[in-house]
Design a protein around this motif. Structure first.
Motif, mmCIF file in Angstrom:
data_model
loop_
_atom_site.group_PDB
_atom_site.id
_atom_site.type_symbol
_atom_site.label_atom_id
_atom_site.label_comp_id
_atom_site.label_asym_id
_atom_site.label_seq_id
_atom_site.Cartn_x
_atom_site.Cartn_y
_atom_site.Cartn_z
ATOM 1 N N MET A 83 -93.994 -15.978 -2.938
ATOM 2 C CA MET A 83 -92.413 -15.694 -2.711
ATOM 3 C C MET A 83 -93.664 -14.382 -2.843
ATOM 4 O O MET A 83 -93.428 -13.754 -3.955
ATOM 5 C CB MET A 83 -91.744 -15.621 -3.326
ATOM 6 N N ASP A 105 -86.395 -16.147 -2.726
ATOM 7 C CA ASP A 105 -86.079 -17.638 -3.165
ATOM 8 C C ASP A 105 -84.560 -17.948 -3.030
ATOM 9 O O ASP A 105 -84.053 -17.930 -4.085
ATOM 10 C CB ASP A 105 -87.199 -18.507 -3.707
ATOM 11 N N GLN A 146 -87.348 -16.482 5.190
ATOM 12 C CA GLN A 146 -88.034 -16.530 4.127
ATOM 13 C C GLN A 146 -88.105 -15.050 3.528
ATOM 14 O O GLN A 146 -87.452 -14.913 2.602
ATOM 15 C CB GLN A 146 -88.720 -17.225 3.173
ATOM 16 N N GLU A 147 -89.274 -14.186 4.413
ATOM 17 C CA GLU A 147 -89.505 -13.396 3.968
ATOM 18 C C GLU A 147 -88.253 -11.948 3.644
ATOM 19 O O GLU A 147 -88.327 -11.112 3.274
ATOM 20 C CB GLU A 147 -90.671 -12.530 4.324
ATOM 21 N N LYS A 152 -84.838 -13.144 3.460
ATOM 22 C CA LYS A 152 -83.670 -13.876 2.685
ATOM 23 C C LYS A 152 -84.150 -12.416 1.444
ATOM 24 O O LYS A 152 -84.673 -12.215 1.473
ATOM 25 C CB LYS A 152 -83.894 -14.602 2.195
#
Length: 141
Positions: free
Chosen positions: A1, A54, A95-96, A98
């Motif tokens: 992440m 995450d 995801q990047e 969030k």
């Protein structure tokens, strides 16, 4: 992440409506902190946006404000970011993107010197950056 600080602002105050998905307002965005005199105390706020989090687990943050001599003036360590704070409601983001937007008031911080101060931001034990601001007295005796 690839967690990163996406936004960092020094300002005179922050507000929000209390709903976790409502916008955070930064009031009086400042490029320099200007207490009336040095040494003195000064109150201000910071706004931090972090992306690439995450949202399947809890996280912790450290926020440390230091003077020009590297002395820690404010230490907020092991701030818990529970899983429910990281959820973006019904918005499903990649995801990047969030993340979370936080506002923090720093009240009556002792400013002993003029010069460059900075805020260090750590996330899950990883340093994400240092954010500088100059401190200059409005008046000299």
């Amino acid at each position: 992440m690839n967690t990163k600080v996406s936004t960092f602002i020094y300002c005179l105050g922050t507000t929000n409506s209390g709903d976790k998905n409502s916008p955070l307002n930064a009031m009086g965005v400042v490029p320099v902190l200007t207490p009336e005199f040095i040494p003195s105390t000064f109150s201000f706020s910071i706004v931090i946006g972090i992306q690439g989090i995450d949202d399947a687990c809890n996280h912790t943050m450290d926020i440390i404000f230091k003077d020009s001599q590297e002395n820690s003036l404010v230490e907020a360590r092991n701030l818990s970011l529970p899983l429910e704070q990281l959820k973006n409601g019904d918005v499903e983001l990649p995801q990047e993107y969030k993340g979370i937007m936080l506002g923090m008031d720093l009240r009556n911080v002792i400013m002993r010197y003029e010069g460059v101060y900075h805020t260090e931001v750590n996330f899950d034990g990883q340093k994400l950056g240092d954010f500088d601001i100059y401190v200059k007295a409005k008046q000299h005796v």
